[in-house]
Scaffold this active site. Structure first.
Site, PDB file in Angstrom:
ATOM      1  CB  CYS A  98      73.567  66.303  65.523  1.00 52.73           C
ATOM      2  SG  CYS A  98      72.109  65.226  65.604  1.00 52.73           S
ATOM      3  NE  ARG A 224      64.110  73.867  59.733  1.00 48.86           N
ATOM      4  CZ  ARG A 224      63.569  74.440  60.802  1.00 48.86           C
ATOM      5  NH1 ARG A 224      62.416  73.975  61.285  1.00 48.86           N
ATOM      6  NH2 ARG A 224      64.153  75.469  61.376  1.00 48.86           N
TER       7      ARG A 224
END
Length: 316
Positions: A98, A224
């Protein structure tokens, strides 16, 4: 080839996982990260992040859901991993990728890639705590601000007992800006005995083939692109560059999404508009639909509009 649905905070939540595994061809998916600090989280937190735990750890389509943790406390990460497994988690994943500033500022995510020994201790604590038959894996980037510890981190994850590692082929400093450096996964794959799964900038079948070629990996994690083009995994598996799903199929998926449970209707509407905006980058029909729903605020209104479009909208 294994294809995995990536964990994406605020995007691949339980409802999106249900939709994408309903139509996509995923071997497994991974939850948004669950942040662990200094306590064992209550069960309702696990069921919020991963309601699939109530369904044998699988989505309605039967796709396993691995629970991902983020944190820097080995004792608490281990204890929470044990509880997640008790509740039905089929596997545990560790987040070292992250790039969010708030997460990194609290020594979570990709910032730990400057501390390979810490990476080792965290993975080992979890591996030692959960039953041997439960896989433990980790997701990392090539590094934090540079690639100085790429191989050290990969070795740390393997030496700690992880079953595989997924590598996003960019550093934290690279963010999500193209390109992804798929070729940099080649040394990792050669250095490790465990499997290396490639991730980053895989938007279509051509990208998937090129990533496999440059990285030398056999398996891919799709992020995505799975949200933007829900049939991307079908295209990859069938080695097709053209779309497989019709727009009418995608409208059915959107209605399924909107019929999913969520905390507040406004949240559901906002999440749907986020998804539609992403699909607008690929589907001309989504752009036209966006103009029709962008001012709507009720789920029922949007579903009615979708039903109308499904009946009358021409293929663009």
């Amino acid at each position: 080839m294994k294809l995995v649905l990536a964990p994406m905070e605020g995007l691949t939540d339980p409802i999106m996982r249900d939709v994408l595994t309903h139509v996509g061809s995923f071997d497994w998916c991974v939850t948004e990260f669950i942040r662990v600090t200094d306590s064992v989280l209550p069960d309702h937190i696990y069921h919020s992040y991963c309601p699939e735990l109530l369904n044998d750890g699988k989505t309605a389509a039967g796709t396993p859901v691995h629970v991902q943790f983020l944190g820097n406390n080995p004792t608490m990460l281990a204890a929470n991993a044990v509880r997640a497994v008790e509740l039905g988690a089929p596997a545990i994943d560790m987040n070292f990728g992250c790039p969010a500033k708030t997460v990194n500022r609290h020594r979570g995510g990709s910032v730990l890639l400057d501390e390979p020994e810490t990476v080792y201790q965290l993975v080992k604590a979890v591996r030692d705590a959960v039953p041997a038959e439960i896989p433990v894996s980790a997701k990392m980037r090539l590094g934090y601000m540079d690639r100085n510890f790429t191989l050290e981190n990969a070795h740390a994850i393997e030496d700690a007992g992880a079953a595989w590692v997924t590598v996003h082929a960019r550093t934290k400093a690279d963010g999500y800006t193209p390109p992804a450096f798929w070729d940099q996964l080649q040394p990792i794959r050669h250095a490790l005995s465990i499997n290396v799964i490639a991730n980053g900038e895989i938007w279509n079948n051509q990208d998937a083939r090129q990533c496999l070629l440059e990285s030398g990996c056999e398996d891919l994690m799709i992020g995505r692109a799975a949200v933007t083009t829900p049939d991307v995994t079908q295209c990859i598996r069938q080695n097709k560059d053209e779309a497989i799903l019709q727009w009418s199929d995608l409208i059915t998926l959107q209605i399924r999404f909107l019929n999913g449970s969520y905390k507040k209707e406004m949240n559901m509407v906002g999440r749907y508009k986020q998804w539609l905006g992403m699909m607008s980058k690929h589907y001309p029909e989504a752009k036209l639909l966006w103009d029709e729903v962008k001012r709507l605020k009720q789920v029922d209104e949007i579903i009615a509009k979708l039903n109308h479009f499904q009946n009358i909208m021409p293929t663009v």
